[in-house]
Enzyme design. Structure first.
Site, PDB file in Angstrom:
ATOM      1  N   GLU A  14      23.128  54.981  36.853  1.00 37.84           N
ATOM      2  CA  GLU A  14      22.921  55.956  35.788  1.00 37.84           C
ATOM      3  C   GLU A  14      23.025  55.331  34.395  1.00 37.84           C
ATOM      4  O   GLU A  14      23.160  56.060  33.410  1.00 37.84           O
ATOM      5  CB  GLU A  14      23.952  57.085  35.906  1.00 37.84           C
TER       6      GLU A  14
ATOM      7  N   HIS B 192      30.818  60.768  33.540  1.00 40.60           N
ATOM      8  CA  HIS B 192      29.906  61.521  34.398  1.00 40.60           C
ATOM      9  C   HIS B 192      30.569  61.687  35.752  1.00 40.60           C
ATOM     10  O   HIS B 192      31.071  60.710  36.327  1.00 40.60           O
ATOM     11  CB  HIS B 192      28.580  60.783  34.561  1.00 40.60           C
TER      12      HIS B 192
ATOM     13  N   HIS C 207      31.072  64.551  39.500  1.00 39.58           N
ATOM     14  CA  HIS C 207      30.505  65.588  40.366  1.00 39.58           C
ATOM     15  C   HIS C 207      31.599  66.564  40.819  1.00 39.58           C
ATOM     16  O   HIS C 207      31.784  66.766  42.020  1.00 39.58           O
ATOM     17  CB  HIS C 207      29.866  64.956  41.599  1.00 39.58           C
TER      18      HIS C 207
ATOM     19  N   TYR D 180      37.701  81.102  25.158  1.00 37.96           N
ATOM     20  CA  TYR D 180      37.689  80.384  23.888  1.00 37.96           C
ATOM     21  C   TYR D 180      37.660  78.862  24.037  1.00 37.96           C
ATOM     22  O   TYR D 180      37.214  78.143  23.126  1.00 37.96           O
ATOM     23  CB  TYR D 180      38.866  80.808  22.998  1.00 37.96           C
TER      24      TYR D 180
ATOM     25  N   HIS E 162      23.298  68.332  40.340  1.00 35.93           N
ATOM     26  CA  HIS E 162      23.806  66.969  40.225  1.00 35.93           C
ATOM     27  C   HIS E 162      25.297  66.921  39.870  1.00 35.93           C
ATOM     28  O   HIS E 162      26.111  66.512  40.680  1.00 35.93           O
ATOM     29  CB  HIS E 162      22.973  66.221  39.171  1.00 35.93           C
TER      30      HIS E 162
ATOM     31  N   TYR F 271      43.487  70.100  16.697  1.00 35.32           N
ATOM     32  CA  TYR F 271      44.094  70.485  17.975  1.00 35.32           C
ATOM     33  C   TYR F 271      44.069  69.319  18.948  1.00 35.32           C
ATOM     34  O   TYR F 271      43.008  68.868  19.388  1.00 35.32           O
ATOM     35  CB  TYR F 271      43.358  71.685  18.579  1.00 35.32           C
TER      36      TYR F 271
END
Length: 215
Positions: free
Chosen positions: A74, A93, A95, A114, A156, A209
């Site tokens: 990828e 990335h 799954h 939120y 994916h 935050y």
């Protein structure tokens, strides 16, 4: 600026979090950090518990690499995200089950909580589907991430980006939590959407935050 070795260690540490955090299993998923004129990325098909810093593959922006191991299949969307987004310095990335479940239905995550603000906007889009490792998938992912810090990938998985590996991993976990909550809400009834101004207010508050404020 972080050294090559430090960045490699950060990727290895991030990879070791994938399975315990529920983000991935086996060898699925990949991680990278921007470095110099290119990026460092996890190797292809190697269990995360076996990856050492020396196994992390440097890749140039033209896709060229010189390493004993092959970069993740990828690598294209990592390269193209970095090219399109100077604010991004790390990519996760994975799954995970709930994010991937929604992506299998080609559903976005709307502003029903939120914490959608972790995505940088009022939704987490789902990209179009293309075969993994292709330029078409990379182009679709870049479109889905426009103005966002995370997206789902149809049939994916998901992607989260950040100013650091720590931030990208935190965001990936938050996205999967949102996906789980949204899936539960869909089973209970019809989730109520937050108004645009309500999401905008949270995004502004997130400026200082926790990990959202770290560069």
């Amino acid at each position: 600026m972080s050294t090559d070795q430090t960045l490699r260690e950060q990727i290895v540490a991030g990879g070791l979090q994938l399975t315990p955090s529920g983000l991935s299993q086996g060898t699925s998923g990949n991680l990278s950090v921007r470095h110099g004129d290119g990026f460092l990325i996890t190797p292809s098909g190697m269990p995360y518990g076996d990856i050492a810093p020396v196994d992390i593959v440097p890749v140039n922006m033209d896709g060229h690499y010189e390493h004993a191991r092959r970069p993740s299949s990828e690598w294209r969307f990592h390269r193209d995200i970095y090219a399109a987004r100077p604010d991004v310095h790390a990519i996760v990335h994975a799954h995970p089950p709930y994010s991937t479940g929604l992506a299998m239905c080609r559903l976005a995550i709307p502003a029903t909580h939120y914490m959608i603000a972790v995505s940088g906007g009022d939704s987490i889009r789902c990209s179009d589907y293309y075969t993994y490792g292709t330029q078409e998938l990379s182009d679709a992912v870049v479109r889905a991430l426009e103005g966002r810090l995370a997206c789902l990938m149809a049939n994916h998985g998901m992607i989260a980006v950040g100013a650091s590996m720590e931030q990208a991993m935190w965001r990936a976990i938050e996205v999967e939590t949102l996906a789980r909550q949204y899936t539960i809400a869909l089973q209970v009834g019809k989730p109520v959407m937050l108004r645009n101004e309500e999401v905008t207010q949270v995004i502004e508050k997130f400026g200082n935050y926790g990990l959202m404020s770290k560069k």
